[in-house]
Design a protein around this motif. Structure first.
Motif, short mmCIF file in Angstrom:
data_model
loop_
_atom_site.label_atom_id
_atom_site.label_comp_id
_atom_site.label_asym_id
_atom_site.label_seq_id
_atom_site.Cartn_x
_atom_site.Cartn_y
_atom_site.Cartn_z
N GLU A 10 0.74 -1.42 0.19
CA GLU A 10 0.29 -0.19 -0.02
C GLU A 10 0.99 1.50 -0.29
OE1 GLU A 10 -2.42 -0.27 3.45
OE2 GLU A 10 -3.09 -1.69 2.51
N HIS A 11 2.22 1.51 0.91
CA HIS A 11 2.79 2.67 1.21
C HIS A 11 4.12 2.25 0.80
CE1 HIS A 11 -0.35 4.72 2.39
NE2 HIS A 11 -0.88 3.35 3.43
N ALA A 12 4.31 2.07 -0.76
CA ALA A 12 5.90 1.28 -1.41
C ALA A 12 6.58 2.82 -1.39
CB ALA A 12 5.62 1.08 -2.73
N GLN A 13 7.88 2.63 -0.79
CA GLN A 13 9.32 3.58 -0.53
C GLN A 13 9.52 3.74 -1.76
OE1 GLN A 13 11.76 2.40 2.42
NE2 GLN A 13 10.00 2.01 4.35
N GLY A 14 10.65 2.48 -2.31
CA GLY A 14 10.16 2.82 -4.18
C GLY A 14 12.09 2.35 -3.51
N ASN A 15 12.35 0.59 -2.96
CA ASN A 15 13.40 0.28 -3.20
C ASN A 15 13.61 -1.04 -4.40
OD1 ASN A 15 15.29 2.09 -0.39
ND2 ASN A 15 13.58 0.89 0.63
N ILE A 16 14.67 -0.44 -5.77
CA ILE A 16 13.92 -2.01 -6.06
C ILE A 16 15.22 -3.11 -6.37
CG2 ILE A 16 14.33 -2.09 -8.94
CD1 ILE A 16 12.63 0.78 -9.08
N LEU A 43 18.53 -9.80 -21.90
CA LEU A 43 18.68 -9.20 -20.59
C LEU A 43 19.35 -10.63 -19.90
CD1 LEU A 43 16.46 -6.54 -18.92
CD2 LEU A 43 18.33 -6.09 -20.39
N LYS A 44 20.42 -10.40 -19.16
CA LYS A 44 21.07 -12.45 -18.82
C LYS A 44 21.81 -12.41 -17.20
CE LYS A 44 23.55 -16.36 -19.97
NZ LYS A 44 23.86 -17.21 -21.04
N ASN A 45 21.57 -12.64 -16.43
CA ASN A 45 22.18 -12.81 -15.23
C ASN A 45 21.49 -10.79 -15.28
OD1 ASN A 45 22.58 -15.21 -14.60
ND2 ASN A 45 24.37 -14.84 -16.26
N ILE A 46 20.83 -10.28 -14.63
CA ILE A 46 21.33 -8.61 -14.12
C ILE A 46 21.19 -8.65 -12.77
CG2 ILE A 46 19.74 -6.59 -14.22
CD1 ILE A 46 21.56 -7.57 -17.07
N THR A 47 21.96 -8.06 -12.25
CA THR A 47 21.61 -8.11 -10.62
C THR A 47 22.08 -6.16 -10.41
OG1 THR A 47 23.01 -10.15 -10.32
CG2 THR A 47 22.80 -8.60 -8.16
N LEU A 48 21.15 -5.69 -9.24
CA LEU A 48 21.24 -4.66 -9.45
C LEU A 48 20.09 -3.96 -8.58
CD1 LEU A 48 22.05 -1.50 -10.54
CD2 LEU A 48 19.59 -1.74 -12.24
N ALA A 49 20.77 -2.80 -7.31
CA ALA A 49 19.76 -2.40 -6.46
C ALA A 49 19.98 -1.10 -6.53
CB ALA A 49 20.79 -3.17 -5.16
N VAL A 50 18.45 -0.34 -6.07
CA VAL A 50 18.18 1.04 -6.35
C VAL A 50 17.31 1.16 -5.61
CG1 VAL A 50 17.42 2.74 -8.29
CG2 VAL A 50 18.14 0.32 -9.10
N LYS A 51 18.24 2.72 -4.46
CA LYS A 51 17.34 2.07 -3.20
C LYS A 51 16.58 3.58 -3.51
CE LYS A 51 21.49 1.40 -0.23
NZ LYS A 51 22.22 2.25 1.26
N ALA A 52 15.23 4.10 -2.99
CA ALA A 52 14.68 5.15 -3.06
C ALA A 52 14.96 6.78 -2.93
CB ALA A 52 13.50 5.02 -1.30
#
Length: 405
Positions: free
Chosen positions: A333-339, A356-365
């Motif tokens: 209901e309330h997403a912060q946006g960390n992907i 796309l192949k073996n994509i590892t990625l972290a994006v903080k809000a």
């Protein structure tokens, strides 16, 4: 009863009362039409041949009865024509709404493989043909069945041998019609595909008309349209050829039936086994036997056109939405946006190479990430995986630590 048949009949359910009323009126109207030749027979055989003293009065009475029959029949046919078409239009609306709603549930992957013009053809032309079948199909078959069966029983009472002589033509007609119907169905299905191709070509050209004019590609686009237009012409010519074979063949058989009635009936009169009044009545009722045969071409075209439209409708409804939530999925209901992407892979089709192949990625809000690369390397595709416009082929995507599925 298979699933397609159940689905076909399910569209009648909301309008079952109206459908039964229209059907009843159609049957009653067809039955009333059978009384008119009997009235003619009564005048020619019972009144005129017997030289009744009140013959003129009898003729007037029978004429008045015929007027009443015609009046009732006209009123019933008006209701069938008006309310029957209205029912077909309402069913068409329901099918179009269902298909449109289904289109909105389908993923981008589906639209990547479809042309807009083809989809427009399925939601317009196909459903119109199907609505005509829903209304006219049961109505026409019932009307002509009642007329055919009633005429056969009456003619059998008048002269059994002459009636059986007519029926000898029916097996020939059945085999001929089955063969021609099969070819006509294939031709009509090709027609729908070709008109869809034309719609798609027009939509592509007009949607990009600015680009077309900017690069002076009018000639190229005209060539593409001409090619699709000529392909449609070829398919129409094939349809007209098969229609002509069916129509002329049926027409020939009906003419042979009429000739048979005249020749055999004439010999029966000479042999005093049939009188002129009965021959006149026989010829009038023969029209009720021949009419279903004469209408067979139109009814077959309508049936094949409608069934082809239904098959194409079911093809679309059979396409399942790709985005399916996992069992026990929760709603954020309330997403912060960390992907977070974890070993994500994606391909448009199972037999295609990985985009796309073996994509590892972290994006903080609140963070900004730039995706850089040449056209076609998958930047837009990567972003489209987050709202699940496409489903990942491998790995998982997390939003605030929760798998987006």
């Amino acid at each position: 009863m298979n699933s397609h048949t159940k689905k076909f009949l399910s569209y009648y359910k909301p309008y079952l009362g109206l459908f039964l009323t229209v059907t009843a009126c159609a049957v009653i109207g067809a039955a009333l039409a059978l009384l008119l030749p009997l009235c003619v027979r009564y005048i020619t055989k019972n009144v005129l041949e017997n030289n009744l003293p009140n013959a003129l009065e009898q003729i007037y009475r029978v004429g008045a009865l015929m007027l009443v029959i015609v009046g009732i029949q006209t009123a019933l046919n008006y209701f069938v024509d008006y309310r029957g078409h209205a029912m077909g239009a309402m069913m068409e609306r329901d099918m179009r709404a269902e298909l449109f709603e289904h289109f909105q549930k389908l993923p981008f992957r589906f639209y990547d493989e479809q042309r807009t013009g083809q989809l427009m053809s399925r939601i317009t032309n196909d459903l119109f043909s199907l609505a005509e079948l829903y209304h006219h199909g049961p109505e026409d078959y019932l009307i002509y069945s009642v007329r055919f069966a009633g005429a056969f029983l009456i003619l059998f009472q008048i002269n059994a041998s002459l009636t059986f002589a007519i029926l000898l033509f029916l097996p020939i007609l059945a085999v001929f019609s089955f063969y021609c119907n099969k070819r006509l169905n294939a031709a009509m299905k090709k027609n729908k595909e070709r008109i869809g191709d034309i719609n798609a070509q027009v939509e592509d050209t007009l949607a990009g008309i600015r680009v077309v004019k900017s690069f002076a590609n009018e000639g190229t686009e005209t060539g593409k349209f001409t090619r699709e237009n000529n392909r449609f012409l070829d398919s129409r010519e094939s349809t007209y050829k098969n229609e002509a074979v069916l129509y002329q063949g049926v027409s020939l058989i009906t003419q042979l039936i009429t000739i048979t009635v005249v020749v055999v009936g004439g010999t029966r009169i000479l042999n005093t086994t049939l009188d002129l009044a009965d021959l006149i009545t026989f010829l009038l009722y023969t029209g009720y036997l021949i009419e279903p045969i004469q209408k067979l071409t139109h009814m077959t075209e309508q049936f094949q056109d409608g069934i082809t439209g239904f098959e194409r409708l079911m093809e679309m409804l059979a396409v399942k939405p790709e985005s399916q939530d996992a069992v026990g999925a929760v709603e954020i209901e309330h997403a912060q946006g960390n992907i977070e992407f974890r070993n994500v892979g994606f391909r448009y089709q199972e037999d295609h190479i990985d985009v796309l192949k073996n994509i590892t990625l972290a994006v903080k809000a609140g963070e900004y990430i730039a995706l850089v690369g040449s056209s076609g390397v998958g930047k837009t595709t990567l972003c489209s995986l987050i709202p699940r416009f496409y489903e990942v082929s491998a790995g998982e995507i997390y939003l605030d630590g929760v798998n987006i599925r």
